[in-house]
Design a protein around this motif. Structure first.
Motif, short mmCIF file in Angstrom:
data_model
loop_
_atom_site.label_atom_id
_atom_site.label_comp_id
_atom_site.label_asym_id
_atom_site.label_seq_id
_atom_site.Cartn_x
_atom_site.Cartn_y
_atom_site.Cartn_z
N ARG A 184 0.85 -1.19 0.00
CA ARG A 184 0.00 0.00 0.00
C ARG A 184 0.89 1.24 0.00
O ARG A 184 1.74 1.41 0.88
CB ARG A 184 -0.91 0.03 1.23
N TYR A 185 0.71 2.10 -1.00
CA TYR A 185 1.46 3.35 -1.09
C TYR A 185 0.67 4.45 -0.40
O TYR A 185 -0.55 4.56 -0.57
CB TYR A 185 1.73 3.72 -2.55
N ASP A 186 1.36 5.27 0.39
CA ASP A 186 0.65 6.22 1.23
C ASP A 186 1.40 7.55 1.32
O ASP A 186 2.63 7.59 1.33
CB ASP A 186 0.50 5.62 2.64
N ARG A 187 0.64 8.62 1.34
CA ARG A 187 1.17 9.96 1.62
C ARG A 187 0.05 10.72 2.32
O ARG A 187 -0.58 11.60 1.74
CB ARG A 187 1.60 10.67 0.34
N GLY A 188 -0.22 10.32 3.55
CA GLY A 188 -1.36 10.91 4.27
C GLY A 188 -2.68 10.44 3.70
O GLY A 188 -3.73 11.04 3.92
#
Length: 250
Positions: A184-188
């Motif tokens: 899972r890619y995440d930035r907030g």
């Protein structure tokens, strides 16, 4: 930081990483030195993992690993979002990966995948699936780790799709555990729609767009190993599917 400034310094680093880093990694694969022990790995595994982790850094992607793979051979099953997932799994542990045959023709990634020991499968071909299945079983029996993306492709919409069961069979024949892994890619917030190919976007367009992106994190959650029985591949696939969905949605 403006996107173009990130591209300005990341692109030369990518070039150095590819044209200098790959030959160094390939040297470590030479007979006579490839199996030299280095920490808990062999030399060629250590250099491959290090190259993959630096590749993520160049793209501004921090690896957040949760959990560890079991000792010994296993089948790793993961959801699929981006071509960068291949690098992510090699950053976890250099493994044999099953990927669609079309990737072999992609610039850069296709060659890298081929050199890394990717097993290319022709989608829709029963003969290709059987051949790859036999190769997977042989590798697992030999003590290797093999990874698959059982969704059968990348979904444009967020979330985890249904896991197809056929490529679970080699793990049952080899009597090795299956390990569910969530990417899972995440930035907030979830970056699925940022990482996937956009409408009409080719590989180079996606690569340059990802190079321009602000720093992000890839959450790599490794589940507990599962064992199945011959004839129960569908049940094992559903079980892994639910576990990966749970990790992804958490």
């Amino acid at each position: 930081m403006p996107d173009w400034i990130r591209l300005l310094w990341r692109l030369p680093l990518l070039g150095l990483h590819v044209f200098i880093g790959i030959p160094i990694v390939l040297i470590s694969f030479l007979p006579g030195i490839r199996n030299l022990p280095l920490a808990s790995m062999r030399l060629h595994q250590w250099t491959h993992q290090l190259w993959s982790r630096w590749m993520l850094k160049i793209f501004g992607v921090a690896l957040d690993q949760r959990g560890q793979l079991p000792v010994g051979p296993c089948l790793i099953v993961a959801n699929h979002i981006s071509w960068l997932d291949i690098v992510v799994l090699h950053a976890l542990w250099p493994m044999w990966l099953v990927a669609k045959a079309e990737i072999r023709g992609w610039p850069l990634v296709g060659k890298l995948a081929d050199l890394a020991g990717t097993l290319f499968i022709q989608r829709g071909s029963e003969a290709s699936r059987r051949r790859i299945g036999r190769r997977m079983a042989a590798l697992l029996k030999r003590g290797e780790r093999v990874g698959i993306f059982p969704e059968g492709g990348i979904r444009p919409e967020p979330g985890v799709g249904r896991f197809h069961a056929r490529l679970f069979a080699p793990a049952l024949r080899a009597d090795v555990p299956v390990v569910p892994v969530a990417i899972r890619y995440d930035r907030g917030g979830d970056l699925h729609e940022v990482m996937v190919f956009g409408p009409g976007e080719n590989f180079f367009g996606n690569l340059f767009r990802l190079l321009r992106q602000a720093p992000s994190t890839v959450q790599l959650t490794v589940g507990s190993p599962l064992k199945g029985q011959l004839g129960n591949r569908s049940q094992l696939a559903r079980q892994c599917n639910e576990i990966v969905k749970g990790f992804y949605d958490a």
